[in-house]
Design an enzyme around this catalytic site. Structure first.
Site, PDB file in Angstrom:
ATOM      1  N   ASP A  30       0.844  -1.189   0.000  1.00 60.07           N
ATOM      2  CA  ASP A  30       0.000   0.000   0.000  1.00 60.07           C
ATOM      3  C   ASP A  30       0.882   1.242   0.000  1.00 60.07           C
ATOM      4  O   ASP A  30       1.969   1.239   0.598  1.00 60.07           O
ATOM      5  CB  ASP A  30      -0.927   0.019   1.216  1.00 60.07           C
ATOM      6  CG  ASP A  30      -2.140   0.910   1.001  1.00 60.07           C
ATOM      7  OD1 ASP A  30      -3.214   0.381   0.678  1.00 60.07           O
ATOM      8  OD2 ASP A  30      -1.999   2.149   1.149  1.00 60.07           O
ATOM      9  N   LYS A  35      -0.708   3.371   7.058  1.00 64.14           N
ATOM     10  CA  LYS A  35      -1.443   2.106   7.056  1.00 64.14           C
ATOM     11  C   LYS A  35      -0.479   0.921   7.167  1.00 64.14           C
ATOM     12  O   LYS A  35      -0.725  -0.016   7.946  1.00 64.14           O
ATOM     13  CB  LYS A  35      -2.284   1.994   5.792  1.00 64.14           C
ATOM     14  CG  LYS A  35      -3.140   0.737   5.730  1.00 64.14           C
ATOM     15  CD  LYS A  35      -3.909   0.655   4.421  1.00 64.14           C
ATOM     16  CE  LYS A  35      -4.956   1.734   4.326  1.00 64.14           C
ATOM     17  NZ  LYS A  35      -5.789   1.592   3.096  1.00 64.14           N
ATOM     18  N   THR A 122     -13.298  -3.959  -8.438  1.00 66.32           N
ATOM     19  CA  THR A 122     -14.478  -3.955  -9.300  1.00 66.32           C
ATOM     20  C   THR A 122     -14.267  -2.939 -10.410  1.00 66.32           C
ATOM     21  O   THR A 122     -14.135  -1.740 -10.155  1.00 66.32           O
ATOM     22  CB  THR A 122     -15.734  -3.601  -8.487  1.00 66.32           C
ATOM     23  OG1 THR A 122     -15.910  -4.574  -7.450  1.00 66.32           O
ATOM     24  CG2 THR A 122     -16.964  -3.600  -9.379  1.00 66.32           C
ATOM     25  N   LEU A 253     -34.545  -9.370   1.018  1.00 70.35           N
ATOM     26  CA  LEU A 253     -35.950  -8.972   1.033  1.00 70.35           C
ATOM     27  C   LEU A 253     -36.336  -8.374   2.377  1.00 70.35           C
ATOM     28  O   LEU A 253     -37.486  -8.492   2.797  1.00 70.35           O
ATOM     29  CB  LEU A 253     -36.845 -10.178   0.714  1.00 70.35           C
ATOM     30  CG  LEU A 253     -36.956 -10.586  -0.761  1.00 70.35           C
ATOM     31  CD1 LEU A 253     -37.898 -11.773  -0.917  1.00 70.35           C
ATOM     32  CD2 LEU A 253     -37.434  -9.424  -1.627  1.00 70.35           C
ATOM     33  N   CYS A 263     -20.141  -0.729  -2.304  1.00 72.95           N
ATOM     34  CA  CYS A 263     -20.346  -1.467  -3.557  1.00 72.95           C
ATOM     35  C   CYS A 263     -21.606  -1.062  -4.308  1.00 72.95           C
ATOM     36  O   CYS A 263     -21.537  -0.555  -5.428  1.00 72.95           O
ATOM     37  CB  CYS A 263     -20.374  -2.968  -3.274  1.00 72.95           C
ATOM     38  SG  CYS A 263     -18.799  -3.631  -2.683  1.00 72.95           S
TER      39      CYS A 263
END
Length: 458
Positions: A30, A35, A122, A253, A263
């Site tokens: 990273d 971090k 993604t 549901l 996301c």
């Protein structure tokens, strides 16, 4: 197998630690020195149940390490995973791929011998093609294959999701990389879970299509909840009856204040933008995005309606801030829009969350932070439950009522039993059914006229 994970955020850290637990030698890289130093000191920067122990065990075994420099680790690696952020661009809503491409160039410059570069981030369809083009044109001498391996980790259950996934999707057009990916996941019981190989572009779209479908399912039941209130039906029973059909299933549901997190909001928007670029608009998903954004502020108006139409000068308690329980993630959390609506209405807002308080301070306005639910309740004119943490399901109700100025509870997750709450003297405003109280159902949810609805796609 020698593996490098570029990016030590949520996806990179969980995936890197779990790959190490499979027996691989993993280096998580990273650019944030703070971090990396924290991780080297044994401090985990995110809240995820079980992750701290997995990291500690594999660091102690010598299989997991952390570095701010990728050159040495990448030069020795068999596979390099890209797990950097792909946030929505503010200017147009498309996924920002600048970090992905920057990482790809750094990896290629450092790679020696045959190396498989795996996109775990993604990314829109065609990103793998662009990475391959960069390698071919800028580093033609390097022997690098590009693979798509999207993640399907749920925050709060990421460790179990990695160990027992529904499927592992691998998009590869190269036989050598296909075999290497099979070897990486060999330690999992692949007889019980499919290792699904397909074309790279197909793998990239599987991730977006999956998240968009789940987002639509959440939005569908939320709209059913509003209709239930008008018709006198019970959305929980409607959802149960629907979920008994195996074609539908009972997952996603549960009616609530709208979806958030890292996301669903950005992935649905990115997929919409991709489809628009190809002149193939996805109207269902466009509508899902717009409805979800409008719903969050509508939940704030629901609280105002429960307080006789005004919260000016009133103390409102908020239980739960993160977008879901068992995480400290505040990204796109419904609590943000709800609290801002209450503040706009002049409320004095007091909040508590078991894990998200530090992250909340960076995004919330003038609210008061309390140490527990009972401090939130003290002197409150109303309490709104936004995130369904387990500890809120077992509150001492008589104590809670005694602390409140007015025993009004707006339950946006249907956590509380209505009979029990009424028995203790509360006025409960549930979601998706008419409350057994003085509040008319029609005043609890104000639909936004289409011409006034905020549409992030325009």
């Amino acid at each position: 197998m020698r593996i490098v994970m570029i990016g030590s955020g949520y996806v990179g850290l969980v995936s890197g630690a779990c790959l190490a637990a499979l027996g691989h030698d993993v280096v998580c890289v990273d650019k944030s020195r703070d971090k990396i130093e924290a991780l080297q000191a044994g401090k985990v920067p995110i809240y995820e149940p079980g992750l701290e122990m997995v990291i500690a065990d594999n660091c102690a075994a010598g299989r997991l390490s952390f570095s701010g420099d990728l050159v040495g680790p990448v030069a020795a690696a068999d596979a390099v995973f890209i797990a950097v952020g792909t946030p929505s661009r503010l200017v147009d809503g498309h996924a920002d791929l600048s970090h992905v491409y920057a990482a790809a160039r750094e990896i290629a410059a450092a790679a020696t011998g045959f190396t498989v570069v795996v996109t775990k981030s993604t990314v829109p369809v065609g990103t793998g093609d662009e990475i391959e083009r960069i390698f071919r044109e800028e580093f033609p001498q390097k022997d690098i294959a590009v693979v798509s391996n999207p993640e399907f980790l749920r925050e709060g259950a990421a460790i179990s999701d990695f160990r027992r996934p529904d499927r592992i999707v691998v998009g590869s057009d190269d036989e050598r990389s296909t075999e290497l990916m099979r070897d990486i996941y060999e330690a999992l019981d692949l007889k019980e879970m499919p290792l699904y190989f397909c074309e790279r572009r197909t793998a990239e779209l599987i991730k977006y299509a999956s998240n968009a479908f789940l987002a639509m399912k959440i939005t569908f039941i939320n709209e059913m909840a509003d209709l239930c209130e008008e018709l006198g039906a019970d959305v929980q029973k409607v959802a149960k009856g629907m979920g008994m059909d195996r074609r539908i299933g009972d997952k996603f549901l549960q009616a609530g204040p709208g979806f958030g997190g890292s996301c669903f909001p950005k992935d649905t928007l990115a997929l919409v933008k991709t489809a628009q670029d190809y002149d193939r608009p996805l109207k269902l998903i466009e509508t899902t995005v717009a409805i979800n954004e409008n719903r969050k502020r509508a939940m704030g108006r629901r609280v105002i309606a429960a307080c006789d139409g005004s919260v000016r000068g009133k103390r409102i308690g908020v239980l739960g801030l993160t977008f879901k329980p068992n995480t400290d993630d505040m990204r796109e959390a419904p609590s943000i829009a709800i609290i801002r609506t209450l503040l706009d209405g002049g409320a004095d807002v007091h909040v508590y969350d078991p894990a998200g308080m530090e992250a909340a301070r960076a995004v919330l306005g003038a609210v008061k932070y309390r140490r527990n639910a009972y401090e939130v309740a003290e002197g409150a004119d109303a309490i709104v439950l936004v995130t369904e943490w387990d500890q809120f399901k077992s509150l001492d109700l008589p104590r809670l009522k005694d602390l409140m100025k007015s025993p009004v509870v707006v339950d946006l997750r249907n956590v509380f039993d209505e009979d029990e709450m009424i028995g203790h003297g509360f006025q409960l405003v549930p979601l998706g059914k008419r409350p057994r109280s003085a509040y008319p159902a029609r005043t609890l949810f104000h639909a936004v006229p289409p011409e006034l609805a905020w549409n992030p796609l325009l």
